[in-house]
Structures are given as C-alpha cells and as structure tokens.
Motif scaffolding. Structure first.
Motif, mmCIF file in Angstrom:
data_model
loop_
_atom_site.group_PDB
_atom_site.id
_atom_site.type_symbol
_atom_site.label_atom_id
_atom_site.label_comp_id
_atom_site.label_asym_id
_atom_site.label_seq_id
_atom_site.Cartn_x
_atom_site.Cartn_y
_atom_site.Cartn_z
ATOM 1 N N ILE A 5 0.798 -1.137 0.093
ATOM 2 C CA ILE A 5 0.122 -0.014 0.054
ATOM 3 C C ILE A 5 0.752 1.194 0.012
ATOM 4 O O ILE A 5 1.934 1.315 0.726
ATOM 5 N N LYS A 9 -1.904 6.348 -0.220
ATOM 6 C CA LYS A 9 -3.055 5.510 0.167
ATOM 7 C C LYS A 9 -3.208 5.323 1.704
ATOM 8 O O LYS A 9 -4.138 5.430 2.386
ATOM 9 N N VAL A 13 -6.289 6.669 4.057
ATOM 10 C CA VAL A 13 -6.903 5.704 5.222
ATOM 11 C C VAL A 13 -6.779 6.132 6.649
ATOM 12 O O VAL A 13 -7.852 6.243 7.156
ATOM 13 N N LEU A 51 -12.460 4.708 0.059
ATOM 14 C CA LEU A 51 -11.487 3.632 0.142
ATOM 15 C C LEU A 51 -12.001 2.486 -0.649
ATOM 16 O O LEU A 51 -13.375 2.307 -0.477
ATOM 17 N N GLU A 55 -9.199 -1.653 2.404
ATOM 18 C CA GLU A 55 -8.763 -0.232 2.857
ATOM 19 C C GLU A 55 -9.524 0.213 3.857
ATOM 20 O O GLU A 55 -9.388 0.780 4.811
#
Length: 180
Positions: A5, A9, A13, A51, A55
């Motif tokens: 990831i 990202k 999150v 997301l 995620e």
C-alpha cells in the motif's frame, strides 16, 4: 505475494479514520432508546466511497481499536471496551460489515442505485448483530429490540444514505485528483 500500500493510500486511510473519529462522537440521545443518533454511519459511508473495500475495512478497524483502547471516539465522546460490551456495542462492531459491503457495491461502479443498495445492505448487516447483541444484553426479545433500536433510526439513516450518495462520489473524485 503480499500487496503493498502506497504512502498516499495510507494517508487517505488515516484521513478517513480521523474523519470517523471526529464524526462518530457527535450524537443526540433519544429518550426512548439507549442508542443515540450519531454521525458515525455517515462517516462509514463516506469511507466506503473513498476507500477500496479492504482499505475501508482497515480504516474502520483502526477506528474500533482506538475506541476500544479508551479514546473517546464513540458516540457521546465515549470509549473503552465497556462501550463495545454495552448495549450499543453490536452496532459499533457492525460498522465493519457496513463499510465493507457498502464499499464493495460502491466500487462495482454500476451507478448510484447500486451504491444505495450496497449501503442499505451494509446497514442491515450493522443492524443485525447490533440488535442481536442488544437483545441479549438487555434481556429483550429480538422484535422488541428492533422496535427500540432500529425503527426510530430508519428515516435518519435513509437521509445519511442520500447525503452520502450525493457527496460521497464528489469527495472521492477530489481525493483521487489530489493524490495524482
């Protein structure tokens, strides 16, 4: 091989976890039920838009762990394991099902009707463990628990679904644009 990831990202999150932590404590107690009106479900739906399913699941799991560890991120600015073990704990844990199922449907990219179907199905999967737990916890029958803890929230949750269906895609687009 494990999927990696990106830092960007991870930041998104974390952002969605923070938004959930900010919105979820905002609540209005209702005199007829121990379950308050909360903005938590709205935050969960927005997370589902922004997301991908795994995620989104990670984000909500982090939110739950923060709350269980004692941070006041649950409704009414409460936290701790006692909140999860209390009468509303099943609904809080149900956020995991809500965000995952909602995100799966939303990311099918089949249109707003599918998004709404996913959010309704996800919410149903929040209501179910929440109502079962409340029923067990409080020694009430399942139907009585439904009438006490679900029916009063149907209109408000429908409004949250509508708001999410309107602003969720726009927020998601803007965050994607900001990441590129």
């Amino acid at each position: 091989m494990a999927k990696t990831i990106s830092i960007k990202k991870m930041a998104v999150v974390s952002l969605m976890t923070a938004i959930t932590c900010i919105l979820s404590p905002i609540s209005i107690p209702i005199f007829i039920t121990p379950v308050p009106i909360s903005l938590g479900v709205l935050a969960i739906y927005l997370t589902a838009y922004v997301l991908e399913p795994i995620e989104a699941l990670i984000s909500v799991t982090i939110f739950l762990l923060l709350g269980i560890s004692g941070l006041p991120v649950f409704s009414g600015y409460t936290g701790g394991l006692g909140k999860i073990l209390g009468p509303t704990g099943g609904y809080i844990v149900g956020f995991i099902f809500t965000v995952y199922i909602s995100s799966v449907f939303i990311h099918l990219k089949k249109g707003r009707l599918w998004d709404i179907i996913g959010m309704v199905l996800g919410l149903t999967l929040c209501y179910l463990p929440g109502t079962i737990w409340f029923s067990y916890q409080q020694g009430k029958g399942f139907i009585a628990a439904l009438l006490l803890c679900v029916v009063p929230f149907l209109i408000g949750d429908a409004i949250k679904i509508a708001i999410s269906a309107i602003i969720g895609p726009e927020i998601s687009k803007r965050l994607i644009k900001a990441r590129t």
